[in-house]
Design an enzyme around this catalytic site. Structure first.
Site, PDB file in Angstrom:
ATOM      1  N   GLY A 427       0.837  -1.196   0.000  1.00 58.73           N
ATOM      2  CA  GLY A 427       0.000   0.000   0.000  1.00 58.73           C
ATOM      3  C   GLY A 427       0.867   1.238   0.000  1.00 58.73           C
ATOM      4  N   GLY A 429       0.400   5.616   0.383  1.00 58.49           N
ATOM      5  CA  GLY A 429      -0.545   6.693   0.625  1.00 58.49           C
ATOM      6  C   GLY A 429       0.160   7.940   1.075  1.00 58.49           C
ATOM      7  N   GLY A 430      -0.649   8.930   1.448  1.00 61.79           N
ATOM      8  CA  GLY A 430      -0.097  10.208   1.862  1.00 61.79           C
ATOM      9  C   GLY A 430       0.770  10.076   3.088  1.00 61.79           C
ATOM     10  N   GLY A 432       2.531   7.451   4.007  1.00 61.69           N
ATOM     11  CA  GLY A 432       3.755   6.678   3.819  1.00 61.69           C
ATOM     12  C   GLY A 432       3.496   5.416   3.021  1.00 61.69           C
ATOM     13  N   THR A 433       4.478   4.545   3.034  1.00 57.76           N
ATOM     14  CA  THR A 433       4.402   3.318   2.251  1.00 57.76           C
ATOM     15  C   THR A 433       4.286   2.134   3.212  1.00 57.76           C
ATOM     16  OG1 THR A 433       5.907   4.399   0.743  1.00 57.76           O
ATOM     17  CG2 THR A 433       5.528   2.064   0.381  1.00 57.76           C
ATOM     18  N   LYS A 448       4.845   0.092   8.231  1.00 53.46           N
ATOM     19  CA  LYS A 448       4.521   1.374   7.614  1.00 53.46           C
ATOM     20  C   LYS A 448       5.681   2.333   7.826  1.00 53.46           C
ATOM     21  CE  LYS A 448       1.061   4.961   7.521  1.00 53.46           C
ATOM     22  NZ  LYS A 448      -0.269   5.331   7.994  1.00 53.46           N
ATOM     23  N   ASP A 545      -8.625   9.882   9.096  1.00 54.34           N
ATOM     24  CA  ASP A 545      -8.641   9.527   7.668  1.00 54.34           C
ATOM     25  C   ASP A 545      -9.550   8.315   7.461  1.00 54.34           C
ATOM     26  OD1 ASP A 545      -8.111   9.651   5.014  1.00 54.34           O
ATOM     27  OD2 ASP A 545      -6.088   8.786   5.159  1.00 54.34           O
TER      28      ASP A 545
END
Ligand SMILES: *[C@@H]1O[C@H](CO)[C@@H](O)[C@H](O)[C@H]1NC(C)=O
Ligand SMILES: *[C@@H]1O[C@H](CO)[C@@H](O)[C@H](O)[C@H]1NC(C)=O
Ligand SMILES: *[C@@H]1O[C@H](CO)[C@@H](O)[C@H](O)[C@H]1NC(C)=O
Ligand SMILES: *[C@@H]1O[C@H](CO)[C@@H](O)[C@H](O)[C@H]1NC(C)=O
Ligand SMILES: *[C@@H]1O[C@H](CO)[C@@H](O)[C@H](O)[C@H]1NC(C)=O
Ligand SMILES: *[C@@H]1O[C@H](CO)[C@@H](O)[C@H](O)[C@H]1NC(C)=O
Length: 738
Positions: A427, A429-430, A432-433, A448, A545
């Protein structure tokens, strides 16, 4: 007093007399006023000109006037009646002029004329050199004798004949026109005689010649036969080499030294650094400067050091150092003197030594550098760990025993993810990875790597990690641990295998096929999780979020809310707000956008959007539609206002859910999406309402038939799915594997 003095005086006088007596046969040291040159010849001691200038009468040289061609008068040195050409101290030789003996036919008087020369040096220090001289005779019918009848009756001679001039050759003296013979050692006298019966007046060559002369000064020429050139060019005299020695004392060095010790003889080698050499020809001895010295050994202090370096005896590239009695060569740095070939060769030992030394230095320094780097790295790691509140975390972990929270080392995580290999990304996203990793004993985890963390967050990270780690709810992804050694801390979660709610709703070809009641259950579970989060701590932990993509599904398709704690990780100061917008477009609470104040009700708003996704099967944002149709929430709200909800609901929802259920869900979503946060229900209320609606949806067996039909259709799909049919409070779980 006076007596003592007189006794002393007497002793001193006696000693002096004794010394004087012992030194009686002293060698006379020549006066510096002595003439040392005559006719261009150096007259070196023991030779000398005049009284008290030579060592003995035998070396007495007289400098005489002679008339040369053209009547010019010059001075020439003479030993007795022979002219002296050269004196060599080193070799112990002199060169003198010797007279040629002749035997000629005089045609005018028709008679033979004989002129022989007798050389007598037997009472002098000189002997004819047997090495450098040869008895040489020239003529075509010549038999010449050389005789020494002083004490040993020596007689020898040579024969020379020739028939015609054409038989002769320049430079050859081997019996044709010219003959030579060696002489023995020790000769100090010779006279010459010719075999007078040999020469015929009519024959070739009018004269015969015979002389003892320096071999090197003679070279036969054919003209010597038919002319008088041989006599004329040298004016009747040719050089002869004489060996000289100190012959008036003991006949050898050994005896000379012994006699000197006994005081009966004055040894002639006066100089220090000199040595005695037995005469090579006849009795007596010679003096020579020791090796490395040069000069006159017959004079006191006559031998002095040779500056050998003047002749540059060292190899090119070498440096010469003169020493007393010798010299020393040295080579440049990196080269060594090869004594055998006298060259400066590369010094292999030095080169290898230097090379090895250099290598060792390089290895040592790189080793040291590595250690330094390692220490530095560890320091950086510790610094990060401290910055991120690792110490507080450890403190708490120690006090609260049995805490199921792991502080991972960086190395562990690098190993678990194959150094963050791209294939391990699950995954992005904003925030992180997210990577999938395997740690000790095949336990899958999700790691993460946060994108950025503010300064304040860094400090409290450990503390807040601890709060998050204590959240233990079945509908919330468990935080297993973290890694604080790195610049941006990494979070380690339990691994949730079955994707997200987002994929379940919007994913390809299965979207419409997921039973509505399953989606409803998932929503209920997610609401329970969020409610727990909100009620867990004070101030509340806000997810920040909420979206369908953050509702993960475990092996049993149970909801697990992930990526929570935005409030914890989110920056709080105003400046950072400008650059970091929390949340995801389409889910964003409009009030939060205005106030920049993240509250629990922001999560409620976002959850309302998730409910809309479940209801309508549509994405929260459609960027390709008309402006009014882009936002799902505004589309929904206007549809609610116009009472045309059915228009935006997909057909399958209409078929599955009862009217009351749909209406209730839509109403709940509307409340959640209220513009004013305070009007929205709390997450607990939302969860409770969803629980109520679920029970409502479960009309007894009529409903099951419909679900069974749905089940049949799922059987022909391709994904493993599990869903449940709920009857009252009883849950029937059916797993299908296709
Ligand atoms: C030479 O020496 C002797 C004694 O050694 C001396 O009587 C004589 O005068 C000297 N002759 C000259 C020319 O100096
Ligand atoms: C040396 O020779 C010269 C001249 O021939 C003579 O006058 C002199 O007496 C000689 N001296 C000695 C020491 O024989
Ligand atoms: C003395 O001998 C050397 C060689 O040994 C020669 O070169 C030199 O000319 C000689 N001097 C005289 C005056 O003959
Ligand atoms: C004296 O020494 C030199 C060099 O050391 C040598 O060449 C020479 O032959 C020696 N002279 C005699 C008479 O031995
Ligand atoms: C020279 O040689 C002859 C023989 O030819 C001999 O009779 C004579 O004695 C010799 N002269 C001397 C001085 O020995
Ligand atoms: C050889 O030369 C000398 C000197 O020039 C001369 O006196 C003599 O007569 C010559 N002898 C003969 C045979 O030519």
């Amino acid at each position: 007093m006076e007596e003592v003095l007189s006794v002393h005086l007497a002793v001193a006088v006696a000693l002096l007399l004794l010394l004087a007596a012992k030194r009686t046969p002293a060698v006379a040291v020549p006066s510096p006023q002595c003439q040392r040159q005559c006719g261009g010849v150096d007259i070196v001691f023991p030779f000398g000109i005049g009284d008290n200038c030579s060592l003995s009468a035998g070396f007495n040289v007289s400098c005489q006037e002679v008339q040369v061609q053209g009547g010019v008068v010059v001075y020439r040195p003479f030993l007795g009646n022979v002219e002296l050409l050269n004196i060599s101290l080193i070799h112990g030789t002199i060169r003198e002029l010797n007279h040629i003996s002749t035997y000629c036919y005089d045609s005018s008087s028709s008679s033979m004329e004989l002129s022989t020369w007798c050389f007598d040096a037997s009472e002098t220090p000189f002997r004819f050199s047997d090495v450098q001289n040869k008895f040489t005779a020239i003529g075509c019918q010549t038999l010449a004798y050389i005789m020494d009848n002083t004490d040993k009756s020596y007689q020898s001679g040579c024969v020379s004949t020739c028939q015609s001039l054409s038989d002769l050759a320049d430079g050859s003296c081997s019996g044709i026109g010219c003959c030579q013979t060696d002489i023995p050692k020790g000769m100090g006298f010779y006279n010459v005689s010719f075999d007078t019966g040999q020469i015929s007046p009519s024959g070739l060559g009018r004269c015969s010649y015979a002389v003892l002369m320096e071999a090197a000064a003679f070279s036969f020429r054919t003209t010597y036969i038919d002319t008088t050139d041989f006599n004329d060019t040298s004016a009747g005299q040719v050089p002869v080499v004489m060996d000289w020695a100190i012959r008036d004392g003991p006949p050898s060095c050994e005896l000379a030294k012994r006699n000197e010790e006994t005081g009966s003889y004055a040894y002639a080698c006066l100089s220090g650094n000199s040595e005695c050499v037995d005469s090579p020809n006849g009795p007596g001895y010679l003096c020579n400067c020791s090796s490395g010295y040069e000069g006159n050994p017959y004079l006191p202090h006559g031998c002095h050091d040779v500056d050998e370096c003047k002749n540059s005896p060292c190899p090119s590239g070498g440096v010469c150092h003169n020493t007393v009695g010798g010299y020393r060569c040295s080579c440049r740095v990196g080269r060594k003197l090869n004594e055998r070939s006298n060259t400066c060769d590369p010094d292999t030992t030095l080169i290898t030594g230097v090379t090895i030394g250099f290598l060792v230095l390089v290895i040592l320094s790189s080793f040291g550098y590595m250690i330094l780097q390692k220490t530095k790295l560890n320091q950086v790691k510790q610094e990060h760990f401290r910055q991120h509140g690792g110490m507080i975390l450890f403190e708490r972990m120690r006090s609260e025993n049995g805490l199921a929270f792991t502080v991972f080392s960086e190395a562990e995580l690098v190993k678990a993810t194959d150094n963050y290999d791209k294939s391990k990304i699950i995954g992005k996203g904003g925030h992180g990875t997210v990577y999938k990793g395997i740690v000790k004993g095949n336990v899958p985890i999700a790691i993460k790597r946060c994108a950025l963390v503010g300064e304040r967050q860094k400090k409290e990270f450990g503390q807040e990690m601890l709060i998050l780690s204590q959240i233990n709810h079945k509908n919330i992804v468990k935080l297993e641990g973290c890694c604080l050694e790195v610049e941006v801390p990494m979070l380690v979660y339990e691994f949730v295998p079955n994707g997200t709610l987002y994929e379940l709703i919007h994913g390809k070809d299965q979207a419409s096929q997921t039973p509505f009641c399953t989606l409803l259950r998932i929503a209920h579970e997610a609401a329970e999780g969020l409610s727990f989060l909100h009620s867990y701590a004070s101030p509340p932990i806000i997810h920040g979020d909420v979206k369908s993509a953050n509702i993960l599904l475990d092996g049993n398709y149970m909801a697990k809310v992930s990526d929570f704690g935005a409030s914890v990780l989110a920056p709080s100061d105003k400046e950072q707000y400008v650059t970091m917008v929390q949340g995801t477009c389409g889910y964003l609470d409009p009030e939060y956008m205005q106030t920049c104040q993240l509250t629990e009700k922001s999560d409620v708003y976002s959850f309302g959007v998730v409910l809309l996704e479940i209801l309508t099967g549509q994405e929260p944002l459609k960027l390709d539609g008309p402006e009014t149709q882009r936002s799902l929430s505004s589309k929904f709200l206007s549809a609610m206002k116009e009472n045309s909800l059915d228009a935006i609901l997909p057909s399958h929802v209409n078929g599955q859910g009862s009217d009351e259920l749909i209406r209730g869900l839509a109403e709940l979503a509307k409340q959640c999406l209220d513009m004013c946060g305070s009007n929205r229900p709390s997450m607990k209320e939302v969860a409770d309402e969803l629980g109520r609606l679920r029970k409502l949806s479960l009309h007894p067996w009529v409903q099951i038939d419909a679900d069974m039909i749905e089940t049949q259709s799922l059987l022909s799909g391709t994904t493993a799915a599990s869903f449940e049919i709920e009857v009252g409070t009883t849950e029937l779980v059916a797993d299908y594997a296709r």
